[in-house]
Every structure is written in C-alpha cells, then in structure tokens.
Design a protein around this motif. Sequence first.
Motif, short mmCIF file in Angstrom:
data_model
loop_
_atom_site.label_atom_id
_atom_site.label_comp_id
_atom_site.label_asym_id
_atom_site.label_seq_id
_atom_site.Cartn_x
_atom_site.Cartn_y
_atom_site.Cartn_z
N ILE A 1 0.83 -1.21 0.00
CA ILE A 1 0.00 0.00 0.00
C ILE A 1 0.86 1.26 0.00
CG2 ILE A 1 -1.56 1.39 1.44
CD1 ILE A 1 -2.93 -1.27 2.22
N TRP B 1 2.74 1.68 -3.41
CA TRP B 1 1.86 1.43 -4.54
C TRP B 1 2.35 2.09 -5.83
CZ3 TRP B 1 -1.10 -2.12 -5.99
CH2 TRP B 1 -2.04 -1.95 -7.01
N SER B 2 3.06 3.19 -5.73
CA SER B 2 3.57 3.85 -6.93
C SER B 2 4.47 2.92 -7.73
CB SER B 2 4.36 5.12 -6.54
OG SER B 2 5.44 4.79 -5.70
N TYR B 3 5.11 1.97 -7.06
CA TYR B 3 5.94 0.98 -7.75
C TYR B 3 5.12 -0.24 -8.15
CZ TYR B 3 9.26 -2.83 -8.47
OH TYR B 3 9.93 -3.90 -8.98
N TYR B 4 4.33 -0.78 -7.21
CA TYR B 4 3.65 -2.05 -7.47
C TYR B 4 2.50 -1.94 -8.45
CZ TYR B 4 6.42 -4.38 -3.90
OH TYR B 4 7.45 -4.91 -3.20
N LYS B 5 1.94 -0.75 -8.62
CA LYS B 5 0.84 -0.63 -9.58
C LYS B 5 1.29 -0.92 -11.01
CE LYS B 5 1.29 4.43 -10.12
NZ LYS B 5 1.64 4.48 -11.54
N ASP B 6 2.58 -0.76 -11.25
CA ASP B 6 3.14 -1.08 -12.57
C ASP B 6 3.86 -2.42 -12.57
OD1 ASP B 6 2.27 1.37 -13.67
OD2 ASP B 6 4.00 2.39 -12.77
N ASN B 7 3.90 -3.09 -11.41
CA ASN B 7 4.58 -4.38 -11.29
C ASN B 7 3.74 -5.32 -10.43
OD1 ASN B 7 7.53 -3.73 -12.42
ND2 ASN B 7 6.90 -2.01 -11.12
N LEU B 8 2.53 -5.55 -10.86
CA LEU B 8 1.58 -6.34 -10.07
C LEU B 8 2.07 -7.76 -9.81
CD1 LEU B 8 -1.79 -5.24 -11.73
CD2 LEU B 8 -0.76 -4.39 -9.62
N ILE C 1 3.94 -8.45 -6.44
CA ILE C 1 3.28 -8.31 -5.13
C ILE C 1 3.42 -9.58 -4.30
CG2 ILE C 1 1.03 -8.06 -4.01
CD1 ILE C 1 0.26 -6.07 -6.16
#
Length: 277
Positions: free
Chosen positions: A74, A77-84, A87
């Motif tokens: 959470i 998220w700026s990183y994981y939203k493009d690298n789902l 997770i």
Amino acid sequence: MGNLLSLALNPIAFNLGPIEVHWYGIIIASGVILAVYLAVREGDKRGIKADDIYDMILWALPAALICARLYYVIFQWSYYKDNLGEIVKIWDGGIAIYGSLIGAMIVVILFCRHRFIPVWLMLDVAAPTVILAQSIGRWGNFMNQEAFGQTTTLSFLQGLHLPQPIISQMYISGAYRQPTFLYESLWSLLGFLVLITLRHNPHFFKRGEVFLTYVMWYSFGRFFVEGMRTDSLMLAGVRVSQILSVILFVSAIILIIYRRRDTTNPWYLDGNDLKVD
C-alpha cells in the motif's frame, strides 16, 4: 574493496530443483517455530491449552503474512501498480512488521472470543515470544541486504567490533551502511529478556500489561531505529513507522493506567479464569 564485496552472503540457501529456498524464509520460519514452542510452554502454565495455541497460529500466521505484505505494498503502490506480478514475491523481502501485528491481532481477538479464552492473557503469553521472533527475523533482512541505514564508514563499523561477515554484508550500493537491522534485533532481544524476567514476579504485571509493555518497548526502539533507515515507508513526507510508534507507545501507557484503575483485573500469574475443560 573487491575482496570485501566478494564476501557478500548468498541470500539463496539451497535449491530444490527449480525452487530457490531463501535464507529470508528459513530465518523467519525458525523465529516463528521457536515463538510457538515458547508460547505453548508458557500457555500451559497459564491455563491455555496447547491445541488452542496451535489452532490460533494456523489462522494468525497467514493473516500476519498477508497483512504484512499488504501494508508494505500500500505504501509502495507507486511501484507495485506497474509491477503487479511482484506483489506475491515476499521471499525477496518487503513485509512490514506493523502490518503483520495488525493482522495477527485481529485474528487473536476473534479466535479468543470464539474459544472463550481471555484475549489479554493470550496476548500476554504471546508477546515475549513475538518480540523474540522479531529479533530473529531481522537477520532475514541482513541476508537480503535490506532494512539498512544511512551511509557510514568502514572504521565506524569496525569500531563496533562486528564480525567481518556483517561488515562485508553492510557494503551496499557502493557504500558502507548503518546496520539498523542489528540495532533493532538487539533491542528486541533485550526486550524479550526483560519481559520473561519480569513476568513471573508476583504482583508485578496485571493481565494485559506484559503485552502493553512489549508494545511500549518495541515502539520506543523502533522510533529511533526507523529514523536511521533509508528505506522507510513514507506518508506525506513523514516516516509511517515513526508515526505509528508514537501512537502505539502513548496508547499503551494510557491503557496501562486505565486498566490499573480496575481493581477486578486479575494478575497475569492468575492465569485463565475462564478455563473450560
């Protein structure tokens, strides 16, 4: 410098065919196993059945891992939203202790109410073992070369009289780093020793106070260690763990004072007064 770099430890312990088994997972699992063993021993003395602790762990551990990862994701998220796809890669690190505690707490409360076990007593039994597991788990961060601090010098690390493997492992991204994982590990280990030493003193801890003392101890140390780290989760430019540490520390003090006013609150050593055979 090249010799020092070559001494960096391999985060992979061994391979099972195509599966890489990471030291990170082994170390955390070892901490959990030891924590459960110690909790069962103490629970038996306080009137909590071993089966109840085992059953609770079956629910609490997955919840703790999921919440620890979600907490981290959470705030990143700026990183994981493009690298789902990344997770789920918890073996590479990236789990937050505070997230795991939140998840575990929810399960403990629900489980104890279902089994008619005093919630505060269960938390008291678990608290010292949890902080010991946290102390051990930080060495998983060490193997992954994460949870480190700001840049420092080789002479500073040598001045701490650290073993050479630790010094070598603290050479990260072209510079020596503060071993904040070690500071927190030692602080947590000291907290474990304090709690197990004091909790069997007659008329020292009321029910709930072993756990609340753990909260105070850990959050106090975490506040200062967090201020030294370079990988903190941030919220509006402020370190999230420091905010939460202050909230938890103050809340624990208030709860201890409030609960002490209740003269019917039993002592920790009184054990489970709701025990059902």
